[in-house]
Write an enzyme that holds these catalytic residues in place. Structure first.
Site, PDB file in Angstrom:
ATOM      1  N   CYS A 122      20.677   4.856  -2.897  1.00  0.00           N
ATOM      2  CA  CYS A 122      19.638   5.780  -3.367  1.00  0.00           C
ATOM      3  C   CYS A 122      19.166   6.789  -2.313  1.00  0.00           C
ATOM      4  O   CYS A 122      18.720   7.875  -2.659  1.00  0.00           O
ATOM      5  CB  CYS A 122      18.455   5.018  -3.942  1.00  0.00           C
ATOM      6  SG  CYS A 122      17.794   3.752  -2.861  1.00  0.00           S
ATOM      7  N   CYS A 130      20.544   4.054  -7.405  1.00  0.00           N
ATOM      8  CA  CYS A 130      21.174   3.132  -6.453  1.00  0.00           C
ATOM      9  C   CYS A 130      22.659   2.907  -6.740  1.00  0.00           C
ATOM     10  O   CYS A 130      23.247   1.941  -6.245  1.00  0.00           O
ATOM     11  CB  CYS A 130      20.430   1.802  -6.448  1.00  0.00           C
ATOM     12  SG  CYS A 130      18.672   1.979  -6.065  1.00  0.00           S
ATOM     13  N   LYS A 196      14.822  -8.582  -6.671  1.00  0.00           N
ATOM     14  CA  LYS A 196      14.181  -7.305  -6.376  1.00  0.00           C
ATOM     15  C   LYS A 196      13.643  -6.738  -7.678  1.00  0.00           C
ATOM     16  O   LYS A 196      14.405  -6.429  -8.603  1.00  0.00           O
ATOM     17  CB  LYS A 196      15.178  -6.343  -5.743  1.00  0.00           C
ATOM     18  CG  LYS A 196      14.556  -4.995  -5.429  1.00  0.00           C
ATOM     19  CD  LYS A 196      15.503  -4.103  -4.661  1.00  0.00           C
ATOM     20  CE  LYS A 196      14.847  -2.764  -4.391  1.00  0.00           C
ATOM     21  NZ  LYS A 196      15.763  -1.838  -3.720  1.00  0.00           N
ATOM     22  N   ARG A 206       9.572   5.477  -1.127  1.00  0.00           N
ATOM     23  CA  ARG A 206      10.414   6.492  -1.764  1.00  0.00           C
ATOM     24  C   ARG A 206      10.041   7.872  -1.268  1.00  0.00           C
ATOM     25  O   ARG A 206      10.901   8.745  -1.139  1.00  0.00           O
ATOM     26  CB  ARG A 206      10.312   6.391  -3.280  1.00  0.00           C
ATOM     27  CG  ARG A 206      11.005   5.142  -3.779  1.00  0.00           C
ATOM     28  CD  ARG A 206      11.019   5.019  -5.276  1.00  0.00           C
ATOM     29  NE  ARG A 206      11.545   3.708  -5.644  1.00  0.00           N
ATOM     30  CZ  ARG A 206      11.519   3.220  -6.876  1.00  0.00           C
ATOM     31  NH1 ARG A 206      10.992   3.933  -7.855  1.00  0.00           N
ATOM     32  NH2 ARG A 206      12.007   2.023  -7.115  1.00  0.00           N
ATOM     33  N   GLU A 234      19.144 -15.057 -10.389  1.00  0.00           N
ATOM     34  CA  GLU A 234      19.651 -14.093  -9.398  1.00  0.00           C
ATOM     35  C   GLU A 234      19.888 -14.778  -8.049  1.00  0.00           C
ATOM     36  O   GLU A 234      20.904 -14.529  -7.393  1.00  0.00           O
ATOM     37  CB  GLU A 234      18.655 -12.932  -9.221  1.00  0.00           C
ATOM     38  CG  GLU A 234      18.615 -11.956 -10.388  1.00  0.00           C
ATOM     39  CD  GLU A 234      19.808 -10.985 -10.393  1.00  0.00           C
ATOM     40  OE1 GLU A 234      20.731 -11.151  -9.575  1.00  0.00           O
ATOM     41  OE2 GLU A 234      19.810 -10.067 -11.220  1.00  0.00           O
ATOM     42  N   LYS A 249      11.394  -9.499  -3.306  1.00  0.00           N
ATOM     43  CA  LYS A 249      10.790  -8.201  -3.004  1.00  0.00           C
ATOM     44  C   LYS A 249      10.221  -7.571  -4.252  1.00  0.00           C
ATOM     45  O   LYS A 249      10.927  -7.537  -5.253  1.00  0.00           O
ATOM     46  CB  LYS A 249      11.876  -7.297  -2.417  1.00  0.00           C
ATOM     47  CG  LYS A 249      11.452  -5.883  -2.168  1.00  0.00           C
ATOM     48  CD  LYS A 249      12.612  -5.066  -1.702  1.00  0.00           C
ATOM     49  CE  LYS A 249      12.151  -3.637  -1.572  1.00  0.00           C
ATOM     50  NZ  LYS A 249      13.224  -2.702  -1.582  1.00  0.00           N
ATOM     51  N   SER A 275       6.340  -1.242   1.274  1.00  0.00           N
ATOM     52  CA  SER A 275       5.539  -0.098   1.698  1.00  0.00           C
ATOM     53  C   SER A 275       4.167  -0.017   1.025  1.00  0.00           C
ATOM     54  O   SER A 275       3.160   0.252   1.675  1.00  0.00           O
ATOM     55  CB  SER A 275       6.316   1.189   1.448  1.00  0.00           C
ATOM     56  OG  SER A 275       6.684   1.301   0.088  1.00  0.00           O
ATOM     57  N   TYR A 313       6.166  -3.833   7.871  1.00  0.00           N
ATOM     58  CA  TYR A 313       5.795  -2.671   8.682  1.00  0.00           C
ATOM     59  C   TYR A 313       4.642  -3.009   9.620  1.00  0.00           C
ATOM     60  O   TYR A 313       4.275  -2.205  10.461  1.00  0.00           O
ATOM     61  CB  TYR A 313       5.412  -1.507   7.760  1.00  0.00           C
ATOM     62  CG  TYR A 313       6.513  -1.154   6.772  1.00  0.00           C
ATOM     63  CD1 TYR A 313       7.590  -0.361   7.157  1.00  0.00           C
ATOM     64  CD2 TYR A 313       6.505  -1.669   5.474  1.00  0.00           C
ATOM     65  CE1 TYR A 313       8.618  -0.074   6.273  1.00  0.00           C
ATOM     66  CE2 TYR A 313       7.529  -1.385   4.578  1.00  0.00           C
ATOM     67  CZ  TYR A 313       8.583  -0.585   4.988  1.00  0.00           C
ATOM     68  OH  TYR A 313       9.609  -0.310   4.110  1.00  0.00           O
TER      69      TYR A 313
HETATM   70  C1  PBG Z   1      16.500   0.970  -1.490  1.00  0.00           C
HETATM   71  C2  PBG Z   1      15.281   0.281  -1.020  1.00  0.00           C
HETATM   72  C3  PBG Z   1      13.966   0.440  -1.454  1.00  0.00           C
HETATM   73  C4  PBG Z   1      13.184  -0.360  -0.635  1.00  0.00           C
HETATM   74  C5  PBG Z   1      14.035  -0.992   0.253  1.00  0.00           C
HETATM   75  N1  PBG Z   1      15.334  -0.596  -0.019  1.00  0.00           N
HETATM   76  C6  PBG Z   1      13.358   1.311  -2.480  1.00  0.00           C
HETATM   77  C7  PBG Z   1      13.695   1.231  -3.904  1.00  0.00           C
HETATM   78  O1  PBG Z   1      14.357   0.310  -4.387  1.00  0.00           O
HETATM   79  O2  PBG Z   1      13.281   2.171  -4.567  1.00  0.00           O
HETATM   80  C8  PBG Z   1      11.696  -0.480  -0.700  1.00  0.00           C
HETATM   81  C9  PBG Z   1      11.040  -0.764   0.577  1.00  0.00           C
HETATM   82  C10 PBG Z   1       9.574  -0.563   0.592  1.00  0.00           C
HETATM   83  O3  PBG Z   1       8.935  -0.146  -0.393  1.00  0.00           O
HETATM   84  O4  PBG Z   1       9.009  -0.813   1.658  1.00  0.00           O
HETATM   85  N2  PBG Z   1      17.068   0.447  -2.624  1.00  0.00           N
HETATM   86 ZN    ZN Z   2      18.535   1.812  -3.768  1.00  0.00          ZN
END
Ligand code: PBG
Ligand code: ZN
Length: 322
Positions: A122, A130, A196, A206, A234, A249, A275, A313
């Site tokens: 992505c 993705c 996820k 993002r 999963e 996540k 994030s 973070y």
């Molecule tokens: C990429 C990815 C993402 C995150 C980690 N790897 C974003 C998404 O799936 O849109 C999110 C990390 C975060 O929000 O700290 N696929």
């Molecule tokens: Zn992605």
């Protein structure tokens, strides 16, 4: 009234509280995410994630030097390329931003830094999804696997210590395992983003990675937040396919998932303190709504739920405090 059981006895002072403390957060548990961009002398703060930066490779080397000094020796690296196209070519290019970043870090620091790379498309695709799209804009599973395999292999060739596929395509762990093994990288572990969820908590990331989908959403591949048994499925599939570590996540709204997966997992469990979870606490503390103890309390809840590893973070600011 006769009270015989008095749990407060063991809360009398910090010495006894420490003695009976069930969970502890250690710096060794934490992985620190970093963003690398093309160019030179760039260290730009990411507005959606205060305290986090876009680093060009030269500045990334300085930052990692500092981190090693602070005792942080594990990073999760995200690349942000200048050029994006529909098939995310820069994601697996030998001289792509992530590959060059990993090479420079390894040349400079060798085994002093453990590099985990995010494997996904992505950040590299012009449409921000993705995977590879069909003519209707649906992300095609099996074709995407070929790209993920190439991407993971290019990371391993550059010197990545571990790869972390975050795309949520079916069968990707097994596919990547095969590609790595066929090329002599049988000792590079895979940390699978197993459960996820399709989450609004990724918003600040993002913006940081410029990876928001240009149309639609990620619900046809990321998980529905309403489901928990599916997370077990999963995780089980990823373990079958050879995942060395499985991840949940986001973390905070999914502590029940961490707990359930820990019960069935034969491998270490990681939680990604994403994030949105970071920025909401960071801003609340900055505004004085809560004191900074809320950060440790929150990370501790992930550990208590069963996470062996936390990607966060907050790692840098916690160095020296835990
Ligand atoms: C990429 C990815 C993402 C995150 C980690 N790897 C974003 C998404 O799936 O849109 C999110 C990390 C975060 O929000 O700290 N696929
Ligand atoms: Zn992605």
């Amino acid at each position: 009234m006769q009270i015989t059981r008095r749990p407060r006895r063991l809360r009398k002072n910090e010495i006894v509280r420490k003695m009976v403390r069930e969970t502890k957060l250690n710096l060794e548990d934490l992985v620190y995410p970093l963003f690398v961009v093309e160019g030179e002398k760039i260290k730009n703060e990411i507005s959606s994630m205060p305290g986090n930066y876009h680093f060009s490779i030269d500045m990334l080397l300085q930052e990692v030097d500092l981190l090693i000094g602070l005792g942080i020796d594990k990073i999760m690296l995200f690349g942000i390329p200048d050029d994006k196209d529909p098939v995310g070519t820069q994601g697996y290019a030998e001289d792509g931003i992530i590959q060059e970043g990993v090479k420079s870090l390894k040349e400079t620091f060798g085994d002093k830094i453990y590099i985990i790379t995010d494997v996904c498309m992505c950040e590299y695709t012009s449409h921000g999804h993705c995977g590879i799209l069909d003519c209707k804009g649906y992300v095609q599973n099996d074709i995407t696997l070929e790209y993920l395999g190439k991407t993971a292999l290019s990371h391993a060739k550059a010197g990545a210590d571990m790869v972390a596929p975050s795309d949520m395509m079916d069968g990707r762990v097994g596919y990547i395992r095969q590609v790595l093994d066929a090329n002599g990288f049988e000792n590079v572990p895979i940390m699978a983003y197993s459960a996820k969820y399709s989450s609004a908590y990724y918003g600040p990331f993002r913006e940081a990675a410029g990876s928001a989908p240009s149309f639609g959403d990620r619900k046809s591949y990321q998980m529905d937040p309403a489901n928990s048994r599916e997370a077990i499925l999963e995780a089980a599939l990823d373990m079958e396919e050879g995942a060395d570590i499985i991840m949940v996540k986001p973390a905070l709204s999914y502590l029940d998932i961490i707990c359930k997966i820990k019960e069935i997992s034969e491998v270490p469990v990681a939680a990604y303190n994403v994030s949105g979870e970071y920025s909401m606490l960071k801003m609340a503390v900055e505004k004085g709504l809560m004191n900074e103890d809320v950060i440790l309390e929150t990370l501790l809840s992930m550990k208590r739920a069963g996470a062996d590893i936390i990607i966060t973070y907050f790692a840098k600011e916690l160095a020296g405090k835990i």
